[in-house]
Design a protein around this motif. Structure first.
Motif, mmCIF file in Angstrom:
data_model
loop_
_atom_site.group_PDB
_atom_site.id
_atom_site.type_symbol
_atom_site.label_atom_id
_atom_site.label_comp_id
_atom_site.label_asym_id
_atom_site.label_seq_id
_atom_site.Cartn_x
_atom_site.Cartn_y
_atom_site.Cartn_z
ATOM 1 N N PRO A 61 0.818 -1.211 0.000
ATOM 2 C CA PRO A 61 0.000 0.000 0.000
ATOM 3 C C PRO A 61 0.857 1.268 0.000
ATOM 4 C CG PRO A 61 -0.869 -1.597 1.554
ATOM 5 C CD PRO A 61 0.468 -2.118 1.110
ATOM 6 N N GLY A 62 0.378 2.295 -0.731
ATOM 7 C CA GLY A 62 1.107 3.553 -0.824
ATOM 8 C C GLY A 62 0.415 4.678 -0.084
ATOM 9 N N ASN A 63 0.855 5.908 -0.319
ATOM 10 C CA ASN A 63 0.291 7.041 0.410
ATOM 11 C C ASN A 63 -1.125 7.392 -0.058
ATOM 12 O OD1 ASN A 63 1.864 8.069 -1.980
ATOM 13 N ND2 ASN A 63 0.907 9.989 -1.375
ATOM 14 N N LEU A 67 -2.842 1.437 4.332
ATOM 15 C CA LEU A 67 -3.454 0.289 4.986
ATOM 16 C C LEU A 67 -4.206 0.733 6.243
ATOM 17 C CD1 LEU A 67 -3.504 -2.787 4.412
ATOM 18 C CD2 LEU A 67 -1.669 -3.015 6.080
ATOM 19 N N ARG A 68 -5.209 1.579 6.039
ATOM 20 C CA ARG A 68 -6.057 2.021 7.152
ATOM 21 C C ARG A 68 -7.115 0.952 7.424
ATOM 22 N NH1 ARG A 68 -6.353 7.933 7.521
ATOM 23 N NH2 ARG A 68 -8.598 7.732 7.852
ATOM 24 N N HIS A 83 -0.689 -11.264 -1.603
ATOM 25 C CA HIS A 83 -0.142 -10.889 -0.297
ATOM 26 C C HIS A 83 -0.054 -9.373 -0.231
ATOM 27 C CE1 HIS A 83 2.104 -11.317 3.456
ATOM 28 N NE2 HIS A 83 2.795 -10.267 3.031
ATOM 29 N N ILE A 84 -0.685 -8.795 0.764
ATOM 30 C CA ILE A 84 -0.656 -7.345 0.982
ATOM 31 C C ILE A 84 0.261 -7.068 2.167
ATOM 32 C CG2 ILE A 84 -2.037 -5.309 1.525
ATOM 33 C CD1 ILE A 84 -4.441 -6.884 0.288
ATOM 34 N N PHE A 85 1.334 -6.361 1.928
ATOM 35 C CA PHE A 85 2.317 -6.084 2.975
ATOM 36 C C PHE A 85 1.751 -5.128 4.011
ATOM 37 C CE2 PHE A 85 5.201 -7.566 -0.362
ATOM 38 C CZ PHE A 85 6.032 -8.401 0.383
ATOM 39 N N GLY A 86 2.092 -5.367 5.270
ATOM 40 C CA GLY A 86 1.693 -4.494 6.356
ATOM 41 C C GLY A 86 2.622 -3.308 6.488
ATOM 42 N N ALA A 107 0.950 2.948 6.407
ATOM 43 C CA ALA A 107 -0.160 2.818 7.344
ATOM 44 C C ALA A 107 -1.081 4.025 7.280
ATOM 45 C CB ALA A 107 0.359 2.649 8.764
ATOM 46 N N ASP A 108 -0.557 5.152 6.749
ATOM 47 C CA ASP A 108 -1.359 6.372 6.653
ATOM 48 C C ASP A 108 -0.874 7.164 5.441
ATOM 49 O OD1 ASP A 108 -3.301 8.271 7.300
ATOM 50 O OD2 ASP A 108 -2.915 8.030 9.445
ATOM 51 N N TYR A 109 -1.383 8.390 5.293
ATOM 52 C CA TYR A 109 -1.111 9.161 4.083
ATOM 53 C C TYR A 109 0.325 9.674 3.996
ATOM 54 C CZ TYR A 109 -6.192 9.130 3.696
ATOM 55 O OH TYR A 109 -7.500 8.741 3.603
#
Length: 350
Positions: A61-63, A67-68, A83-86, A107-109
């Motif tokens: 996931p990117g900005n 991954l909220r 597979h989605i990385f944490g 994890a956030d923007y």
């Protein structure tokens, strides 16, 4: 229409995965815009990915799609081969390929502080890939979007760094014994006027000679920006013919084009934007915007007759132009207009 074309581009990527029998599909973030992508679009993406069950799909996931807790990565059921990385570094091992993949997501923007995994020296024959979304620079620099530089990457002994975030494609290579490739493939479909030309994905293959890379165009429609000099066009019909000569029929007219009209035009030539657009649409242009950046030409016949400095300057310069070769004549004409610009501005101020 553009939304449908973006979907078609993703279908093209899935088709390429099938054609190449790719073992992995790497997606380095900003796949599903958190604020604007619909649930139906996310479900459509998942259905496309279901068509390649033998391919391991790795997503970081990117900005723009962090991954909220309310992200589609957490609220939808993704296939088992995805597979989605944490937000913490993970290391995935694939023994059948002698491959280790390092990855993490946003994890956030924003993520201004960067940290990297501790990695032991690779085993003999081990291949290493990193998948991450961030701002790469050869030297250390600040960024709100996970900054990384050569100093961060060198200790990890990587073969390939798959990056997301920057829309323009770029490729760098570290000066180390592994020759680490650092790659931004860019956005596979243009999103703005700065993203002109072919839009690609990068296909990597490990062989006896190491890692080879190939850029493959996948866009459904290109964006192009053109500069059209109107000098010599005395009528709008001549201008249209000039544009048509510059952009021939066929694929070039199927791109989204922004045309900047520049240079000097006759003072009495009025460029009617709507009329120009309608004429270009009649000639088969898919989508076009026209920006008028022209300015009125000087009436050299009138200035030449004057007794003052401007008239003398025009007469002398035209004598030189008449006796010059074609290349020198072009430079002299440019000098003529630059000189008139200076003289006329000075004259208007006085």
């Amino acid at each position: 229409m553009r939304r449908q074309e973006q979907r078609r581009t993703f279908e093209t990527i899935i088709g390429l995965v099938k054609k190449r029998n790719a073992d992995f599909l790497l997606i380095a973030g900003d796949l599903l815009e958190h604020e604007t992508a619909s649930r139906s679009t996310a479900q459509w993406v998942i259905e496309q990915i279901r068509q390649i069950p033998k391919t391991c799909v790795l997503i970081t996931p990117g900005n723009h799609d962090p991954l909220r807790e309310d992200s589609f990565y957490k609220t939808l059921d993704w296939p088992s081969h995805v597979h989605i990385f944490g937000s913490d570094w993970e290391v995935l091992g694939y023994d059948e390929f002698s491959l280790r993949v390092f990855g993490k997501g946003f994890a956030d923007y924003e993520e201004p502080e960067s940290r990297f995994p501790a990695a032991p020296l690779p085993e003999k024959g081990e291949r290493r890939i990193m998948l991450v979304h961030g701002t790469y620079s050869p030297y250390r620099a600040d960024s709100p979007y996970f900054p990384l530089c050569d100093q961060d990457l060198l200790p990890l002994e990587l073969d390939y760094v798959a990056l997301g975030h920057i829309h323009q494609p770029s490729l760098h290579r570290l000066d180390n014994h592994r020759g680490t490739w650092i790659c931004y493939p860019g956005s596979p479909e243009s999103l703005r006027w700065k993203e002109t030309g072919e839009r690609t994905v990068t296909v990597g293959s490990f062989g006896m000679d190491g890692l080879s890379l190939e850029r493959i165009a996948v866009q459904t429609r290109r964006y192009e920006v053109d500069q059209v000099d109107v000098q010599g066009c005395d009528t709008e019909d001549q201008l249209i013919r000039h544009i048509l000569d510059k952009i021939p029929p066929g694929e070039e007219r199927q791109a989204c084009r922004r045309i900047y009209l520049c240079g000097r035009r006759p003072a009495d030539l009025s460029l009617q934007g709507e009329w120009i657009l309608s004429r270009l649409e009649e000639e088969g242009f898919h989508y076009v915007e026209v920006e008028d950046e022209t300015f009125p030409d000087y009436d050299l016949d009138q200035i030449r007759k004057r007794d003052g400095l401007a008239g003398l300057f025009v007469r002398k310069m035209e004598e030189r132009i008449d006796g010059a070769n074609p290349e020198e004549a072009d430079l002299l004409r440019q000098s003529l207009y630059k000189g008139l610009d200076a003289l006329m501005v000075k004259g208007s101020r006085s």
